[in-house]
Design a protein around this motif. Structure first.
Motif, PDB file in Angstrom:
ATOM      1  N   LYS A 185      -2.538  20.417  -8.703  1.00  0.00           N
ATOM      2  CA  LYS A 185      -2.971  20.262  -9.922  1.00  0.00           C
ATOM      3  C   LYS A 185      -2.018  19.640 -10.932  1.00  0.00           C
ATOM      4  CE  LYS A 185      -4.631  23.240 -13.746  1.00  0.00           C
ATOM      5  NZ  LYS A 185      -4.893  24.690 -14.077  1.00  0.00           N
ATOM      6  N   VAL A 186      -0.548  20.010 -10.677  1.00  0.00           N
ATOM      7  CA  VAL A 186       0.368  19.496 -11.514  1.00  0.00           C
ATOM      8  C   VAL A 186       0.592  18.085 -11.067  1.00  0.00           C
ATOM      9  CG1 VAL A 186       2.948  19.634 -11.867  1.00  0.00           C
ATOM     10  CG2 VAL A 186       1.407  21.800 -11.885  1.00  0.00           C
ATOM     11  N   VAL A 187       0.503  17.661  -9.939  1.00  0.00           N
ATOM     12  CA  VAL A 187       0.680  16.140  -9.699  1.00  0.00           C
ATOM     13  C   VAL A 187      -0.325  15.361 -10.245  1.00  0.00           C
ATOM     14  CG1 VAL A 187       1.045  14.657  -7.604  1.00  0.00           C
ATOM     15  CG2 VAL A 187       2.464  16.946  -7.514  1.00  0.00           C
ATOM     16  N   ALA A 188      -1.675  15.892 -10.123  1.00  0.00           N
ATOM     17  CA  ALA A 188      -2.511  15.024 -10.527  1.00  0.00           C
ATOM     18  C   ALA A 188      -2.651  14.863 -12.073  1.00  0.00           C
ATOM     19  CB  ALA A 188      -4.033  15.794 -10.127  1.00  0.00           C
ATOM     20  N   THR A 189      -1.790  15.623 -12.885  1.00  0.00           N
ATOM     21  CA  THR A 189      -1.995  15.182 -14.119  1.00  0.00           C
ATOM     22  C   THR A 189      -0.900  14.240 -14.783  1.00  0.00           C
ATOM     23  OG1 THR A 189      -0.488  17.258 -14.642  1.00  0.00           O
ATOM     24  CG2 THR A 189      -2.786  17.526 -14.730  1.00  0.00           C
ATOM     25  N   VAL A 201      15.539  24.577 -15.955  1.00  0.00           N
ATOM     26  CA  VAL A 201      14.919  23.485 -14.970  1.00  0.00           C
ATOM     27  C   VAL A 201      13.656  22.826 -15.308  1.00  0.00           C
ATOM     28  CG1 VAL A 201      14.220  23.642 -12.659  1.00  0.00           C
ATOM     29  CG2 VAL A 201      16.262  24.811 -12.987  1.00  0.00           C
ATOM     30  N   ARG A 202      12.806  23.691 -15.771  1.00  0.00           N
ATOM     31  CA  ARG A 202      11.503  23.164 -16.498  1.00  0.00           C
ATOM     32  C   ARG A 202      11.878  21.899 -17.298  1.00  0.00           C
ATOM     33  NH1 ARG A 202       6.501  25.152 -16.028  1.00  0.00           N
ATOM     34  NH2 ARG A 202       6.998  27.442 -15.820  1.00  0.00           N
ATOM     35  N   ALA A 203      12.711  21.852 -18.380  1.00  0.00           N
ATOM     36  CA  ALA A 203      13.004  21.367 -19.421  1.00  0.00           C
ATOM     37  C   ALA A 203      13.409  20.102 -18.784  1.00  0.00           C
ATOM     38  CB  ALA A 203      13.963  21.877 -20.457  1.00  0.00           C
ATOM     39  N   LEU A 204      14.483  20.226 -17.860  1.00  0.00           N
ATOM     40  CA  LEU A 204      15.067  18.936 -17.133  1.00  0.00           C
ATOM     41  C   LEU A 204      13.971  18.092 -16.429  1.00  0.00           C
ATOM     42  CD1 LEU A 204      18.085  20.562 -15.330  1.00  0.00           C
ATOM     43  CD2 LEU A 204      18.271  19.068 -17.538  1.00  0.00           C
ATOM     44  N   HIS A 205      12.959  18.708 -15.710  1.00  0.00           N
ATOM     45  CA  HIS A 205      11.742  18.065 -15.048  1.00  0.00           C
ATOM     46  C   HIS A 205      11.073  17.442 -16.189  1.00  0.00           C
ATOM     47  CE1 HIS A 205      13.182  20.405 -11.400  1.00  0.00           C
ATOM     48  NE2 HIS A 205      12.112  19.352 -10.745  1.00  0.00           N
ATOM     49  N   ARG A 231      11.989  16.129 -19.163  1.00  0.00           N
ATOM     50  CA  ARG A 231      12.631  15.120 -19.754  1.00  0.00           C
ATOM     51  C   ARG A 231      12.585  13.840 -18.639  1.00  0.00           C
ATOM     52  NH1 ARG A 231      16.048  19.231 -21.765  1.00  0.00           N
ATOM     53  NH2 ARG A 231      17.584  19.188 -20.006  1.00  0.00           N
ATOM     54  N   ALA A 232      12.708  14.265 -17.525  1.00  0.00           N
ATOM     55  CA  ALA A 232      12.696  13.113 -16.449  1.00  0.00           C
ATOM     56  C   ALA A 232      11.345  12.761 -16.010  1.00  0.00           C
ATOM     57  CB  ALA A 232      13.439  13.522 -15.142  1.00  0.00           C
ATOM     58  N   GLY A 233      10.258  13.359 -16.613  1.00  0.00           N
ATOM     59  CA  GLY A 233       9.146  12.964 -16.218  1.00  0.00           C
ATOM     60  C   GLY A 233       8.341  13.350 -14.825  1.00  0.00           C
ATOM     61  N   LEU A 234       9.051  14.660 -14.514  1.00  0.00           N
ATOM     62  CA  LEU A 234       8.571  15.055 -12.990  1.00  0.00           C
ATOM     63  C   LEU A 234       7.933  16.195 -13.180  1.00  0.00           C
ATOM     64  CD1 LEU A 234      12.348  14.538 -11.527  1.00  0.00           C
ATOM     65  CD2 LEU A 234      10.322  13.159 -11.021  1.00  0.00           C
TER      66      LEU A 234
END
Length: 85
Positions: free
Chosen positions: A81-85, A1-5, A7-10
């Motif tokens: 933190k994740v959204v801000a990067t 799931v992490r890799a899918l996100h 790759r999609a820039g999410l």
């Protein structure tokens, strides 16, 4: 799931809720744990089926006995933190 996100820039945050089986059972509204213990059903992760905790989650909550408010605050901080990067 992490890799899918990725790759999609999410943004992605893997959160492990590390609560005990007793805690999970006490909060289960459908009584699934009781059904497994009474032999009415099978295949519940962590009871009669395997459960593998995440090997390297970004955040682990519940393992230190945090309150719900503390968990929510930690989760919000991690997401921000994740959204801000």
């Amino acid at each position: 799931v992490r890799a899918l996100h990725e790759r999609a820039g999410l943004p992605f945050v893997e959160v492990h809720m590390a609560t005990s089986i007793a805690e999970c059972e006490g909060r289960a509204p459908k009584g699934l744990y009781r059904k497994v213990r009474d032999g009415e059903m099978t295949g519940l992760s962590g009871v009669d089926a395997p459960y593998e905790a995440p090997s390297s989650p970004d955040l682990t909550l519940g393992a230190r006995g945090e309150s719900v408010d503390e968990c929510v605050n930690e989760l919000l901080a991690a997401v921000q933190k994740v959204v801000a990067t």
